[in-house]
Design a protein around this motif. Structure first.
Motif, PDB file in Angstrom:
ATOM      1  N   PRO A 124     -59.384 -22.075 -31.039  1.00  0.00           N
ATOM      2  CA  PRO A 124     -60.529 -21.410 -30.268  1.00  0.00           C
ATOM      3  C   PRO A 124     -60.409 -21.674 -28.920  1.00  0.00           C
ATOM      4  O   PRO A 124     -61.197 -20.982 -27.981  1.00  0.00           O
ATOM      5  N   ASP A 125     -60.096 -22.966 -28.230  1.00  0.00           N
ATOM      6  CA  ASP A 125     -60.143 -23.417 -26.873  1.00  0.00           C
ATOM      7  C   ASP A 125     -59.140 -23.325 -26.075  1.00  0.00           C
ATOM      8  O   ASP A 125     -58.940 -23.538 -25.210  1.00  0.00           O
ATOM      9  N   THR A 126     -58.141 -22.424 -26.734  1.00  0.00           N
ATOM     10  CA  THR A 126     -56.722 -22.226 -26.207  1.00  0.00           C
ATOM     11  C   THR A 126     -56.998 -21.618 -24.993  1.00  0.00           C
ATOM     12  O   THR A 126     -57.685 -20.173 -24.811  1.00  0.00           O
ATOM     13  N   PRO A 127     -56.453 -21.804 -23.574  1.00  0.00           N
ATOM     14  CA  PRO A 127     -56.568 -20.914 -22.673  1.00  0.00           C
ATOM     15  C   PRO A 127     -56.084 -19.365 -22.695  1.00  0.00           C
ATOM     16  O   PRO A 127     -54.923 -19.645 -23.381  1.00  0.00           O
ATOM     17  N   ARG A 128     -56.471 -18.542 -21.955  1.00  0.00           N
ATOM     18  CA  ARG A 128     -56.235 -17.292 -22.357  1.00  0.00           C
ATOM     19  C   ARG A 128     -55.492 -16.835 -20.880  1.00  0.00           C
ATOM     20  O   ARG A 128     -55.545 -15.423 -20.649  1.00  0.00           O
ATOM     21  N   ASP A 129     -55.236 -17.484 -19.899  1.00  0.00           N
ATOM     22  CA  ASP A 129     -54.565 -17.138 -18.761  1.00  0.00           C
ATOM     23  C   ASP A 129     -53.193 -16.347 -19.003  1.00  0.00           C
ATOM     24  O   ASP A 129     -52.447 -16.823 -19.704  1.00  0.00           O
ATOM     25  N   CYS A 130     -53.071 -15.361 -18.390  1.00  0.00           N
ATOM     26  CA  CYS A 130     -51.834 -14.379 -18.645  1.00  0.00           C
ATOM     27  C   CYS A 130     -51.689 -13.962 -16.823  1.00  0.00           C
ATOM     28  O   CYS A 130     -52.479 -13.637 -16.091  1.00  0.00           O
ATOM     29  N   TRP A 131     -50.469 -13.242 -16.954  1.00  0.00           N
ATOM     30  CA  TRP A 131     -49.946 -12.290 -15.658  1.00  0.00           C
ATOM     31  C   TRP A 131     -49.102 -11.459 -16.363  1.00  0.00           C
ATOM     32  O   TRP A 131     -48.158 -11.456 -16.822  1.00  0.00           O
TER      33      TRP A 131
END
Length: 209
Positions: A124-131
């Motif tokens: 649940p704490d996985t970063p969700r940054d994307c591009w």
């Protein structure tokens, strides 16, 4: 200084009428007569590259060599930091149904679900940054080429929201916004998208006074 496009015909390396219309409108003020590779009966080359740049160049070079005209191609996709940049160049492939998943074709909800499933599996704490990335490649029949790269950063949300986008737009929240790409009005999305960034760089280089 890169080589410049002159007024006249420009092949857009696509068989998609919607993409041709979108790109033609962007380039219309610059005296370019955009025609699609599909309308010329040109085959679609296999996209065997491992980067957006490689695939864009494959398409642009194939169209330029076959038509004898300058050609423009784009390649774009979604990269997720926590998934080591996947799906990346395989963005569309993740939406392709296998024989056991129903009729052939692209299922973008399934593709979004694959990304979400992989993120959830990491915790649940996985970063969700994307591009989102967009690469535009122009190639001339003699082999000379130039490339422009655009990018839009954001984060992933779940469940999908909005109906105005396509692909992964319903789960992509652009940096500085609360709405997904699919919730934004098309004009607003196009002003901040990865494709807008790439085209702004192309125009500044190719058509600057």
């Amino acid at each position: 200084m890169s080589r410049k496009l002159g007024p006249g015909k420009l092949v857009i390396a696509t068989h998609n009428a919607g993409k041709l219309k979108e790109i033609a409108k962007l380039l219309e003020p610059h005296g370019l007569d955009c025609i699609s590779a599909g309308s010329l009966g040109l085959p679609e080359p296999p996209e065997t590259g491992t980067t957006f740049v490689e695939n864009a160049l494959i398409k642009a070079r194939a169209a330029a060599e076959a038509s004898g005209l300058p050609a423009l191609a784009d390649d774009s996709g979604l990269s997720v930091a926590a998934l080591d940049g996947r799906p990346g160049v395989y963005t569309a492939d993740w939406a392709e149904r296998q024989f056991f998943e129903g009729e052939p074709g692209r299922d973008w909800y399934m593709a979004m679900g694959k990304v979400e499933g992989l993120l959830q599996a990491k915790g649940p704490d996985t970063p969700r940054d994307c591009w989102f990335s967009c690469v535009l490649a122009i190639s001339w029949p003699d082999g000379e080429h130039v490339v422009y790269e655009g990018r839009a950063d954001g984060t992933l949300t779940w469940p999908p929201r909005g109906t105005m986008g396509f692909g992964y737009d319903p789960v992509f929240v652009p940096q500085g916004r609360q709405q997904t790409f699919a919730e934004l009005e098309p004009e607003e999305k196009h002003a901040i998208s990865h494709r807008a960034d790439a085209f702004a760089k192309l125009k500044a280089d190719q058509f600057a006074a």
